[in-house]
Write an enzyme that holds these catalytic residues in place. Structure first.
Site, PDB file in Angstrom:
ATOM      1  CD  GLN A   1      40.496  42.901  43.409  1.00  0.00           C
ATOM      2  OE1 GLN A   1      40.714  43.981  43.941  1.00  0.00           O
ATOM      3  NE2 GLN A   1      41.414  42.235  42.753  1.00  0.00           N
ATOM      4  CG  PHE A   2      38.696  40.619  36.311  1.00  0.00           C
ATOM      5  CD1 PHE A   2      37.570  40.260  35.585  1.00  0.00           C
ATOM      6  CD2 PHE A   2      39.885  39.942  36.072  1.00  0.00           C
ATOM      7  CE1 PHE A   2      37.620  39.238  34.649  1.00  0.00           C
ATOM      8  CE2 PHE A   2      39.941  38.924  35.147  1.00  0.00           C
ATOM      9  CZ  PHE A   2      38.806  38.570  34.426  1.00  0.00           C
ATOM     10  CB  THR A   3      41.500  38.848  40.722  1.00  0.00           C
ATOM     11  OG1 THR A   3      41.518  39.772  41.805  1.00  0.00           O
ATOM     12  CG2 THR A   3      42.395  39.362  39.588  1.00  0.00           C
TER      13      THR A   3
END
Length: 152
Positions: A78-80
């Protein structure tokens, strides 16, 4: 490294309308990787996730861990989660890991998870893909867990 855990009755990840992973009762982990994270950071967060007491005991208190219950873990990159949201109305990603480093740390986290739980108990999202995550949150019970990297 940040991990948003959700206690679930079931969860799954779909890519291009194909289910790539699914679990029954356990934890869904959204995993955010920062530049300073290392394999040691992944190990530290993994130990915290699998030992975090979020499942009810016989008295209904959250006193049991994923290891205690024998539940499954679904790990979704989950990059964000690595965003800096402290100011303004647009997230900044200056502390987020590069894609290559983030993928390496995601793989390191998966390897350690499988050591703790066994291969069959660990599901995985697909790094870099447009994923659809489905879950039934149990409780709901959701916690943000953080551990520092080399410089944090």
């Amino acid at each position: 490294m940040k991990g948003l855990i959700q206690r679930v009755t079931h969860a799954s990840v779909t890519v291009d309308k194909q289910t790539v992973s699914a679990i029954k009762a356990g934890l869904l982990l959204l995993l955010g990787v920062e530049r300073s994270d290392s394999p040691e950071t992944a190990e530290k967060l993994c130990r915290k996730v699998v030992n975090y007491r979020v499942f009810p005991d016989d008295q209904g208190r959250m006193n049991r861990s994923l290891l205690d219950t024998g539940g499954s873990l679904l790990v979704v990159p989950q990059f964000t989660l690595a965003a800096d949201t402290r100011s303004g109305t647009r997230p900044g990603f200056s502390v987020a890991a590069s894609p290559d480093h983030a993928e390496a740390m995601f793989q390191a986290f998966l390897a350690v998870s499988e050591q703790h739980l066994g291969n069959s108990a660990v599901g995985r999202g697909q790094f870099g893909a447009d994923m659809k995550v489905a879950l039934e949150n149990d409780g709901p019970v959701t916690f943000l867990l953080e551990v520092g990297g080399e410089s944090g």
